[in-house]
Design a protein around this motif. Sequence first.
Motif, short mmCIF file in Angstrom:
data_model
loop_
_atom_site.label_atom_id
_atom_site.label_comp_id
_atom_site.label_asym_id
_atom_site.label_seq_id
_atom_site.Cartn_x
_atom_site.Cartn_y
_atom_site.Cartn_z
N ALA A 134 -46.30 11.09 -29.18
CA ALA A 134 -45.57 9.90 -28.72
C ALA A 134 -44.09 10.20 -28.54
CB ALA A 134 -45.76 8.75 -29.70
N GLY A 135 -43.66 11.37 -28.99
CA GLY A 135 -42.27 11.77 -28.81
C GLY A 135 -42.07 12.48 -27.48
N ASP A 136 -41.04 13.30 -27.40
CA ASP A 136 -40.80 14.01 -26.14
C ASP A 136 -41.08 15.50 -26.32
OD1 ASP A 136 -37.32 13.51 -26.77
OD2 ASP A 136 -38.44 15.34 -27.16
N ILE A 137 -41.12 16.21 -25.21
CA ILE A 137 -41.55 17.61 -25.28
C ILE A 137 -40.51 18.50 -25.94
CG2 ILE A 137 -43.06 17.35 -23.30
CD1 ILE A 137 -41.03 18.97 -21.66
N ALA A 138 -39.28 18.02 -26.05
CA ALA A 138 -38.26 18.83 -26.70
C ALA A 138 -38.59 19.06 -28.17
CB ALA A 138 -36.89 18.17 -26.56
#
Length: 125
Positions: free
Chosen positions: A99-103
Amino acid sequence: MQLTESGGGLVQAGGSLRLSCAASGFASDDYARGWFRQAPGKEREGVSCISRSDGTTYYADSVKGRFTISSDKAKNTVYLQMNSLKPEDTAVYYCAASAGDIATMCPDSYGVDYWGKGTPVTVSS
């Protein structure tokens, strides 16, 4: 929430495979998606990730120029096209969703919410 991988197998060096990861139970726009792999005796590593919004991608240096990640939101499926395969690509490949970002998701798998069961890829020399 389920991720199901397919497409692994045995291939000769220089060959190609396409892995698929079908998701169910959540919407494609809600999660970043990625592929990780773990070879025998080695730690899991992030191979490639794709953002849930603008299609931003991440690739490990070891696969840049050879692997391509893509997403079909209508099918809620992510693909990993693997070309010019090498014996060192041999591993179990896992699909993941965050649910977060790919970073944060790639390469260290921080924030991964769901994992698939994995599909084995064997590249013979």
